[in-house]
Design a protein around this motif. Sequence first.
Motif, PDB file in Angstrom:
ATOM      1  N   HIS A 135       0.811  -1.217   0.000  1.00 13.09           N
ATOM      2  CA  HIS A 135       0.000   0.000   0.000  1.00 13.09           C
ATOM      3  C   HIS A 135       0.848   1.273   0.000  1.00 13.09           C
ATOM      4  O   HIS A 135       0.290   2.365  -0.085  1.00 13.09           O
ATOM      5  CB  HIS A 135      -0.928   0.003   1.212  1.00 13.09           C
ATOM      6  CG  HIS A 135      -1.834  -1.188   1.278  1.00 13.09           C
ATOM      7  ND1 HIS A 135      -2.887  -1.369   0.407  1.00 13.09           N
ATOM      8  CD2 HIS A 135      -1.831  -2.285   2.081  1.00 13.09           C
ATOM      9  CE1 HIS A 135      -3.500  -2.506   0.680  1.00 13.09           C
ATOM     10  NE2 HIS A 135      -2.871  -3.076   1.684  1.00 13.09           N
TER      11      HIS A 135
ATOM     12  N   PHE B 226      -8.458   0.693   6.326  1.00  9.75           N
ATOM     13  CA  PHE B 226      -9.085   1.979   6.016  1.00  9.75           C
ATOM     14  C   PHE B 226      -8.460   3.119   6.813  1.00  9.75           C
ATOM     15  O   PHE B 226      -8.069   4.147   6.269  1.00  9.75           O
ATOM     16  CB  PHE B 226     -10.589   1.890   6.280  1.00  9.75           C
ATOM     17  CG  PHE B 226     -11.249   3.229   6.498  1.00  9.75           C
ATOM     18  CD1 PHE B 226     -11.177   4.224   5.534  1.00  9.75           C
ATOM     19  CD2 PHE B 226     -11.933   3.498   7.676  1.00  9.75           C
ATOM     20  CE1 PHE B 226     -11.775   5.465   5.734  1.00  9.75           C
ATOM     21  CE2 PHE B 226     -12.526   4.734   7.886  1.00  9.75           C
ATOM     22  CZ  PHE B 226     -12.444   5.713   6.917  1.00  9.75           C
TER      23      PHE B 226
ATOM     24  N   MET C   8      -4.883   3.924   5.708  1.00 16.27           N
ATOM     25  CA  MET C   8      -4.805   4.512   4.370  1.00 16.27           C
ATOM     26  C   MET C   8      -5.139   5.996   4.378  1.00 16.27           C
ATOM     27  O   MET C   8      -4.546   6.767   3.616  1.00 16.27           O
ATOM     28  CB  MET C   8      -5.754   3.764   3.429  1.00 16.27           C
ATOM     29  CG  MET C   8      -5.308   2.348   3.090  1.00 16.27           C
ATOM     30  SD  MET C   8      -3.815   2.291   2.066  1.00 16.27           S
ATOM     31  CE  MET C   8      -4.460   2.824   0.477  1.00 16.27           C
TER      32      MET C   8
ATOM     33  N   TYR D  46     -10.620   5.290  -0.554  1.00 18.45           N
ATOM     34  CA  TYR D  46     -10.636   5.226   0.912  1.00 18.45           C
ATOM     35  C   TYR D  46     -11.015   6.583   1.504  1.00 18.45           C
ATOM     36  O   TYR D  46     -11.724   6.662   2.510  1.00 18.45           O
ATOM     37  CB  TYR D  46      -9.282   4.771   1.448  1.00 18.45           C
ATOM     38  CG  TYR D  46      -8.994   3.309   1.181  1.00 18.45           C
ATOM     39  CD1 TYR D  46      -9.487   2.324   2.018  1.00 18.45           C
ATOM     40  CD2 TYR D  46      -8.236   2.923   0.071  1.00 18.45           C
ATOM     41  CE1 TYR D  46      -9.239   0.982   1.774  1.00 18.45           C
ATOM     42  CE2 TYR D  46      -7.978   1.586  -0.181  1.00 18.45           C
ATOM     43  CZ  TYR D  46      -8.488   0.622   0.663  1.00 18.45           C
ATOM     44  OH  TYR D  46      -8.242  -0.717   0.402  1.00 18.45           O
ATOM     45  N   ARG D  47     -10.543   7.667   0.889  1.00 20.86           N
ATOM     46  CA  ARG D  47     -10.903   8.993   1.372  1.00 20.86           C
ATOM     47  C   ARG D  47     -12.394   9.274   1.179  1.00 20.86           C
ATOM     48  O   ARG D  47     -12.960  10.150   1.823  1.00 20.86           O
ATOM     49  CB  ARG D  47     -10.092  10.058   0.632  1.00 20.86           C
ATOM     50  CG  ARG D  47      -8.618  10.081   0.982  1.00 20.86           C
ATOM     51  CD  ARG D  47      -8.376  10.868   2.281  1.00 20.86           C
ATOM     52  NE  ARG D  47      -6.955  10.971   2.545  1.00 20.86           N
ATOM     53  CZ  ARG D  47      -6.177  11.921   2.038  1.00 20.86           C
ATOM     54  NH1 ARG D  47      -6.694  12.842   1.256  1.00 20.86           N
ATOM     55  NH2 ARG D  47      -4.890  11.954   2.325  1.00 20.86           N
TER      56      ARG D  47
ATOM     57  N   LEU E 215     -11.373  -1.589  -3.444  1.00 22.21           N
ATOM     58  CA  LEU E 215     -11.139  -1.385  -2.021  1.00 22.21           C
ATOM     59  C   LEU E 215     -10.825  -2.699  -1.320  1.00 22.21           C
ATOM     60  O   LEU E 215     -11.263  -3.771  -1.742  1.00 22.21           O
ATOM     61  CB  LEU E 215     -12.375  -0.759  -1.371  1.00 22.21           C
ATOM     62  CG  LEU E 215     -12.597   0.735  -1.631  1.00 22.21           C
ATOM     63  CD1 LEU E 215     -14.041   1.104  -1.351  1.00 22.21           C
ATOM     64  CD2 LEU E 215     -11.652   1.575  -0.774  1.00 22.21           C
TER      65      LEU E 215
END
Length: 578
Positions: A94, A166, A169, A181-182, A210
């Motif tokens: 990530h 989540f 991130m 994610y935002r 996701l």
Amino acid sequence: MRRAGLKHLTGTSAIFSAALLVSCMANPGPAPTVDEQEELVDASADDEPSADKEADKASDDDAEVADGIEDEEGPDRSSMSVGIDPFQLGFNPHLVADDTELVDALADLVLPSAFHGNIIDSDVLNSAREIDAPPGVAQRVRYSIKDGAQWSDGTPITGADFDYLFKEMVSTPGVREVAPYRAISALNISAGGSIVTVDFSTRVADWHRLFTHLLPSHLLESGQFDRVLESAIPASAGKFSVASIDQARGLITLNRNDRFWGKNPAKIDVVQLRAIRSTSQAANLLRSEQVSFVDISPTQTLKEQLSLLGDISTESANPSRQLRLSLSTQSQVLESPQLRRTMLSLIDTRQLARLATERDVDLRVPYGGNPLLDSSSEEEIAVLAAATKDNPLRIAVDPTEQAAGIAAMTLVDMLRIEGIEARVVENRMTSIVEEALPEGEVDAVISTADTSVTAANVASFFTCHADEKTAAAAASTTAAPTSAEPAPTKSESPAYTQQKLWSGNLSLACANDFDDRAQGILSGEISAQQGLEMIRQVNREQAFYLPLIDETRIRAFDEDSLGGSLSTLDEIDGRSSK
């Protein structure tokens, strides 16, 4: 005719072939403790072997590794070996800092995902679907985790793993594909951790991307996200688990995950990923059949050397990855688009690419060369030279990335010839993105960029301004779902502001319309390709970055095999080893 060589990594070809023909379900044994998991990972040596000694050690190391599988794993265990590029520590898929072909391949093998592309992973989930959203919520998706889904230490996969990913991130600088994610406004866990309900403040058409490569939150939540997978992956929920990572020897060993609960457990017991340090070593390992295939970066003579083996096929591959120079909007020197454009106009990317990679074959330079080259006037160059007289440009680079390091030094030489003062600043990439860039300690950075044309990746370029309020909202998302967060207030001036906690681009720029663009791309109103054209247009106007080298890989394998690559390692179940 196939030349004589090692027919099996353990010296037992017939046993290995028979093992591949037999498929059986995993039979999980007792769950190992966390301490036992940690002991499986070898600590890396403090000292790397020098370049002068590597060639002399190659033959001895090859023999040691070939013998090591039989000694450590037993002669009856089926095995295969794959040649890879020399690697550095850092295995978090990530993070921008860990964006490599190897890290992505390892993650596919050992970490669970909700979806693979648009196909649900039925080993991990019973279902994942959109459901009716209440007023104030743009979209709601519900995930049902499958009974029996578990990490290799016996801990169940639960909503806590979704929540952990989540939260990290949206609160960690320098993560990949952060935009969807935002867009999450709330995450609720119910039914004892087996149901995860996700609310969005804006529609995310491709929500299937996701929760890819979930991480074991019970082992990692107390650590820093940018370092929790720095030297190990402590638990697996895929077909394989990471048994050891030996950076000094250039060896990663994967074992069949005997606690894998899915329908198709691995049929191969041991997979070894072995660093290839020279062209001759690649040829020797393929010639003697000590590796099933290699997936490595090109050298000047690699294809020529491999062509002499006769029965080895080679192919070039072009992953969506690029070495890129990004100019920081936090820089006191490069404070205007014109100054940034002047700097970029002095860079001969074709020459820089040849010197950085030490080759002129299998070399892809974006646009065929720098479209801005020699476009600045003498007066514009003189203005930049004056600005750097007392404040030399600081070009940041991670010293473990060899091509990036050479590119940075070459860039400094090119600028100095034109009277521009500059120097290289070496640091860990995680430190560069978390501290040096946002604090204005460097003016530019050379690093790898993900160029995949997906809504998540393209929208992330326009995703910006995560502040304390965003982090606080994320911390409360396990409560009952509420209405969506209000849209962030747009800055009145200047048109381009600077980010403290950025996400999608290393320039740290954020314009008034970036949020709208990101939302349009995520919702599908703007296609990913149209979003890419927007990025290019913004870059033409503002001179945020300059592409330097598009990644190329060489894959070589026996003509009688089905081929092989790091990107298809998760399909090795039915592949025979030589």
